[in-house]
Scaffold this motif. Structure first.
Motif, PDB file in Angstrom:
ATOM      1  N   PHE A 293      18.681  45.402  41.677  1.00  0.00           N
ATOM      2  CA  PHE A 293      19.762  45.472  42.888  1.00  0.00           C
ATOM      3  C   PHE A 293      20.830  44.284  42.536  1.00  0.00           C
ATOM      4  O   PHE A 293      22.069  44.655  42.448  1.00  0.00           O
ATOM      5  CB  PHE A 293      19.194  45.158  44.225  1.00  0.00           C
ATOM      6  CG  PHE A 293      18.659  46.418  44.675  1.00  0.00           C
ATOM      7  CD1 PHE A 293      18.695  47.610  44.057  1.00  0.00           C
ATOM      8  CD2 PHE A 293      17.997  46.515  45.972  1.00  0.00           C
ATOM      9  CE1 PHE A 293      18.100  48.790  44.671  1.00  0.00           C
ATOM     10  CE2 PHE A 293      17.673  47.696  46.754  1.00  0.00           C
ATOM     11  CZ  PHE A 293      17.644  48.830  45.888  1.00  0.00           C
ATOM     12  N   VAL A 294      20.234  42.847  42.023  1.00  0.00           N
ATOM     13  CA  VAL A 294      21.206  41.919  41.968  1.00  0.00           C
ATOM     14  C   VAL A 294      21.815  42.107  40.612  1.00  0.00           C
ATOM     15  O   VAL A 294      23.092  41.864  40.395  1.00  0.00           O
ATOM     16  CB  VAL A 294      20.364  40.544  42.061  1.00  0.00           C
ATOM     17  CG1 VAL A 294      19.787  40.086  40.550  1.00  0.00           C
ATOM     18  CG2 VAL A 294      21.484  39.329  42.454  1.00  0.00           C
ATOM     19  N   GLU A 295      21.381  42.784  39.592  1.00  0.00           N
ATOM     20  CA  GLU A 295      21.937  43.052  38.504  1.00  0.00           C
ATOM     21  C   GLU A 295      23.114  44.083  38.270  1.00  0.00           C
ATOM     22  O   GLU A 295      24.079  43.873  37.875  1.00  0.00           O
ATOM     23  CB  GLU A 295      21.016  43.477  37.274  1.00  0.00           C
ATOM     24  CG  GLU A 295      20.193  42.278  36.669  1.00  0.00           C
ATOM     25  CD  GLU A 295      19.078  42.801  35.747  1.00  0.00           C
ATOM     26  OE1 GLU A 295      19.109  42.226  34.554  1.00  0.00           O
ATOM     27  OE2 GLU A 295      18.393  43.900  36.211  1.00  0.00           O
ATOM     28  N   ALA A 296      22.876  45.085  39.240  1.00  0.00           N
ATOM     29  CA  ALA A 296      23.934  46.221  39.636  1.00  0.00           C
ATOM     30  C   ALA A 296      24.990  45.384  40.272  1.00  0.00           C
ATOM     31  O   ALA A 296      26.170  45.658  39.964  1.00  0.00           O
ATOM     32  CB  ALA A 296      23.134  47.185  40.377  1.00  0.00           C
ATOM     33  N   LYS A 297      24.862  44.638  41.172  1.00  0.00           N
ATOM     34  CA  LYS A 297      25.849  43.870  41.728  1.00  0.00           C
ATOM     35  C   LYS A 297      26.575  42.864  40.879  1.00  0.00           C
ATOM     36  O   LYS A 297      27.820  42.795  41.088  1.00  0.00           O
ATOM     37  CB  LYS A 297      25.230  42.928  42.805  1.00  0.00           C
ATOM     38  CG  LYS A 297      26.033  42.087  43.494  1.00  0.00           C
ATOM     39  CD  LYS A 297      25.110  41.319  44.949  1.00  0.00           C
ATOM     40  CE  LYS A 297      24.515  42.324  46.051  1.00  0.00           C
ATOM     41  NZ  LYS A 297      25.980  42.829  46.535  1.00  0.00           N
ATOM     42  N   LEU A 298      25.985  42.211  40.008  1.00  0.00           N
ATOM     43  CA  LEU A 298      26.512  41.314  39.026  1.00  0.00           C
ATOM     44  C   LEU A 298      27.209  42.043  38.091  1.00  0.00           C
ATOM     45  O   LEU A 298      28.402  41.445  37.585  1.00  0.00           O
ATOM     46  CB  LEU A 298      25.376  40.496  38.367  1.00  0.00           C
ATOM     47  CG  LEU A 298      24.648  39.375  39.396  1.00  0.00           C
ATOM     48  CD1 LEU A 298      23.572  38.929  38.590  1.00  0.00           C
ATOM     49  CD2 LEU A 298      25.779  38.352  39.525  1.00  0.00           C
ATOM     50  N   LYS A 299      26.970  43.197  37.829  1.00  0.00           N
ATOM     51  CA  LYS A 299      27.682  44.028  36.696  1.00  0.00           C
ATOM     52  C   LYS A 299      29.051  44.455  37.355  1.00  0.00           C
ATOM     53  O   LYS A 299      30.236  44.266  36.372  1.00  0.00           O
ATOM     54  CB  LYS A 299      26.970  45.460  36.680  1.00  0.00           C
ATOM     55  CG  LYS A 299      27.426  46.275  35.458  1.00  0.00           C
ATOM     56  CD  LYS A 299      26.495  47.356  34.927  1.00  0.00           C
ATOM     57  CE  LYS A 299      26.948  48.081  33.970  1.00  0.00           C
ATOM     58  NZ  LYS A 299      26.002  49.278  33.704  1.00  0.00           N
ATOM     59  N   GLU A 300      29.304  44.387  38.800  1.00  0.00           N
ATOM     60  CA  GLU A 300      30.625  44.761  39.288  1.00  0.00           C
ATOM     61  C   GLU A 300      31.465  43.319  39.138  1.00  0.00           C
ATOM     62  O   GLU A 300      32.609  43.386  38.897  1.00  0.00           O
ATOM     63  CB  GLU A 300      30.280  45.071  40.766  1.00  0.00           C
ATOM     64  CG  GLU A 300      29.906  46.300  41.113  1.00  0.00           C
ATOM     65  CD  GLU A 300      29.439  46.764  42.494  1.00  0.00           C
ATOM     66  OE1 GLU A 300      29.891  45.874  43.167  1.00  0.00           O
ATOM     67  OE2 GLU A 300      29.050  47.838  42.878  1.00  0.00           O
ATOM     68  N   HIS A 301      30.800  42.015  38.934  1.00  0.00           N
ATOM     69  CA  HIS A 301      31.471  40.903  38.936  1.00  0.00           C
ATOM     70  C   HIS A 301      31.578  40.713  37.375  1.00  0.00           C
ATOM     71  O   HIS A 301      31.736  39.632  36.995  1.00  0.00           O
ATOM     72  CB  HIS A 301      30.740  39.844  39.417  1.00  0.00           C
ATOM     73  CG  HIS A 301      30.774  39.998  40.962  1.00  0.00           C
ATOM     74  ND1 HIS A 301      31.667  39.156  41.983  1.00  0.00           N
ATOM     75  CD2 HIS A 301      30.405  40.823  41.965  1.00  0.00           C
ATOM     76  CE1 HIS A 301      31.624  39.320  43.160  1.00  0.00           C
ATOM     77  NE2 HIS A 301      30.770  40.509  43.086  1.00  0.00           N
ATOM     78  N   ARG A 302      31.376  41.494  36.496  1.00  0.00           N
ATOM     79  CA  ARG A 302      30.945  41.563  34.993  1.00  0.00           C
ATOM     80  C   ARG A 302      30.288  39.923  34.467  1.00  0.00           C
ATOM     81  O   ARG A 302      30.692  39.352  33.859  1.00  0.00           O
ATOM     82  CB  ARG A 302      32.608  41.225  34.528  1.00  0.00           C
ATOM     83  CG  ARG A 302      33.502  42.412  34.720  1.00  0.00           C
ATOM     84  CD  ARG A 302      34.485  42.707  33.743  1.00  0.00           C
ATOM     85  NE  ARG A 302      35.255  43.961  34.129  1.00  0.00           N
ATOM     86  CZ  ARG A 302      36.396  43.806  35.211  1.00  0.00           C
ATOM     87  NH1 ARG A 302      36.528  42.759  35.752  1.00  0.00           N
ATOM     88  NH2 ARG A 302      36.911  44.870  35.474  1.00  0.00           N
TER      89      ARG A 302
END
Ligand SMILES: [Zn+2]
Length: 528
Positions: free
Chosen positions: A81-90
């Protein structure tokens, strides 16, 4: 966000966001204040995430923006979940994957992870071993004895740590005021089944995008009753995709279809699952209620709000229920059916934990002041001495020395507002101004002043937004400003800034007297 310090190194446990309330207009989310960490980012040895809820992981991208390579430590689903969120923040994080029972060393902190049961799968409590003592932090948890995934809170592990001697026990206070025990997720099945058995047309279910267990129940009911399911909304589609890929969500083949495809299917074969159960204005459900979503609600549709009613959201949720009802939908919610159980331990469960762990010191966490106090009372009733129960508000520093926890000081811990792309620029003063604009509107006044004559060269011009004032009143305001100019000393008229202020104040005073209204007045003064 809780920060532990030992031998000059820092360990962060959870880093969530808070959601804005009515009195915080224009704010997207609220972050923890990283001010006290900012000069010491190099000392941070890791971020432990207890579970994947927004109020525990939502701030991680903003902390990693300050130092990208801080190791992020958590269970598989939490990390996903946190990696998916971080992806949006590149941002690609450095992650450490741990499971219940694992140990991991981060600087001077020996970590040990314990399975806990919550409203999201894969929750972990964390034990932190240092030369200064043993800390046990539950994260969010409850003690459902019959959870859907058979993963119960590992009280045997809690007991082993208790035998070893827990110096400081941090426990979830959210439901400390609720007597007894939180019901099992499985007890919702009959009410959910009833909805599926009786709904004549479409069923639209709204829940949190992270509530995997609840959504599993919906999928099971849909499957039993021969309905197809479509996920609606970016966060719902993304999270359920992750949960399914990792095996946390069991989806029978062919059950879930693209939401668009459902449009061509008979209404009584359709289930839609979306977010927005808290009345959030931009979420799919609110847009459906307002008629500006591609999914058009119609007479005979059933809306199931399968989630909690978070305090502070009541007005928004009741407004939403009314709008949905006006569109002809039948709305099933926790107020009229047993379709929600809490994710947090009630008083009975907390008392069990205190008796099992027998901690030397207790620090209630997670909850508002009244919840922390209620949790403290429970600890004291189980025999923890009152002076060993520490209630620490945001920013308070607690020392653990020689087995005794005491309040030792405080660090800066303000609310940090995220507003669109900006972080921390909107402050309390900005919000004060927004509230004033929202409540009273804004009135711009253009004054062309004959300075030598100490009078207006022309009548005032007014441009109002959100102001309700009659033309007669405004004429009166013009007369009052004229008088104020006539009375003003010459040096005040000749100083541009003071003249601006004079006009602004005169307009403000006049309006308040005549109308009892106080719009934000902006004066633009031009010399004739
Ligand atoms: Zn949680």
């Amino acid at each position: 966000m809780t920060v532990f310090e030992h031998e000059g190194k820092l360990l962060v446990v959870d880093c969530g966001v808070l959601f804005p309330e009515d009195h915080q207009p224009g704010v997207d989310v609220i972050l923890p204040d990283f001010a006290s960490l900012r000069d010491r980012l190099g000392d941070v040895v890791g971020i432990v995430l207890t579970h994947g809820h927004e109020d525990h992981i939502g701030g991680v991208p903003y902390l990693l923006r300050e130092r990208r390579d801080i190791p992020v430590i958590g269970s598989r689903l939490t990390l996903a979940f946190v990696e998916a969120k971080l992806k949006e923040h590149r941002i690609t994080p450095t992650t450490v994957h741990v499971e219940a029972g694992d140990t991991h060393t981060a600087g001077p902190f020996g970590l040990e992870f314990i399975a806990v049961n919550h409203s999201i799968p894969d929750g972990l409590a964390v034990a932190i071993r240092t030369a200064a003592g043993l800390v046990l932090h539950t994260g969010d948890f409850k003690m459902d004895q019959f959870p859907l995934d058979d993963r119960i809170t590992d009280l045997r592990h809690f007991a082993r740590l208790g035998e070893e001697g827990v110096d400081l026990f941090l426990t979830d206070s959210t439901n400390a005021e609720v007597p007894g025990f939180t019901l099992s997720e499985q007890e919702l099945s009959p009410a959910i089944d009833q909805v599926f058995a009786t709904a004549p047309r479409r069923i639209i279910v709204s829940s949190f995008a992270s509530h995997v267990h609840r959504i599993q129940q919906i999928l099971d009911a849909a499957s039993t009753h021969g309905r197809k399911v479509g996920f609606v909304g970016r966060s719902m589609v993304r999270n359920m995709g992750i949960a399914r890929d990792l095996g946390y969500l069991n989806v029978p083949r062919g059950l879930v279809v693209d939401a668009q495809k459902l449009e061509s299917m008979p209404d009584d074969k359709v289930t839609l699952i979306c977010t927005g159960s808290q009345g959030e204005p931009m979420a799919a459900l609110a847009r459906m209620a307002n008629g500006d979503h591609q999914i058009r609600l119609a007479e005979g549709d059933t809306v199931l709000l399968a989630s909690s009613l978070i305090p502070g959201n009541e007005t928004a949720i009741y407004g939403l229920i009314n709008k949905l009802t006006d569109r002809g939908a039948r709305v099933v919610h926790k107020g009229n059916a047993k379709v929600h159980v809490s994710g947090h331990a009630s008083a009975g469960e907390l008392v069990y934990c205190y008796n099992i762990v027998r901690p030397r010191n207790v620090m209630p966490v997670h909850g508002e002041s009244k919840h922390l106090r209620a949790n403290a009372e429970l600890a004291i009733r189980t025999g923890v001495p009152a002076d060993r129960v520490v209630i620490a508000r945001d920013g308070v520093a607690v020392d653990l020395v020689d087995g005794e926890a005491t309040i030792a000081g405080a660090v800066q811990a303000d609310y940090v507002y995220v507003d669109g792309q900006t972080v921390g620029h909107a402050d309390e003063q900005t919000l004060d101004e927004r509230r004033a604009l929202r409540d009273n509107g804004v009135l711009t006044v253009v004054a062309i002043v004959d300075v030598p004559g100490a009078r207006l060269a022309e009548p005032l011009e007014f441009v109002g937004r959100g102001v309700a004032v009659s033309p007669e009143t405004l004429q009166g305001v013009t007369r009052d400003v004229e008088q104020a100019l006539g009375r003003a000393p010459r040096e005040e008229l000749e100083d541009v800034d003071r003249l601006d202020e004079l006009v602004r104040k005169a307009v403000d005073r006049s309006l308040r007297r005549k109308t009892r209204q106080g719009p934000v007045v902006i004066a633009v003064v031009v010399e004739a």
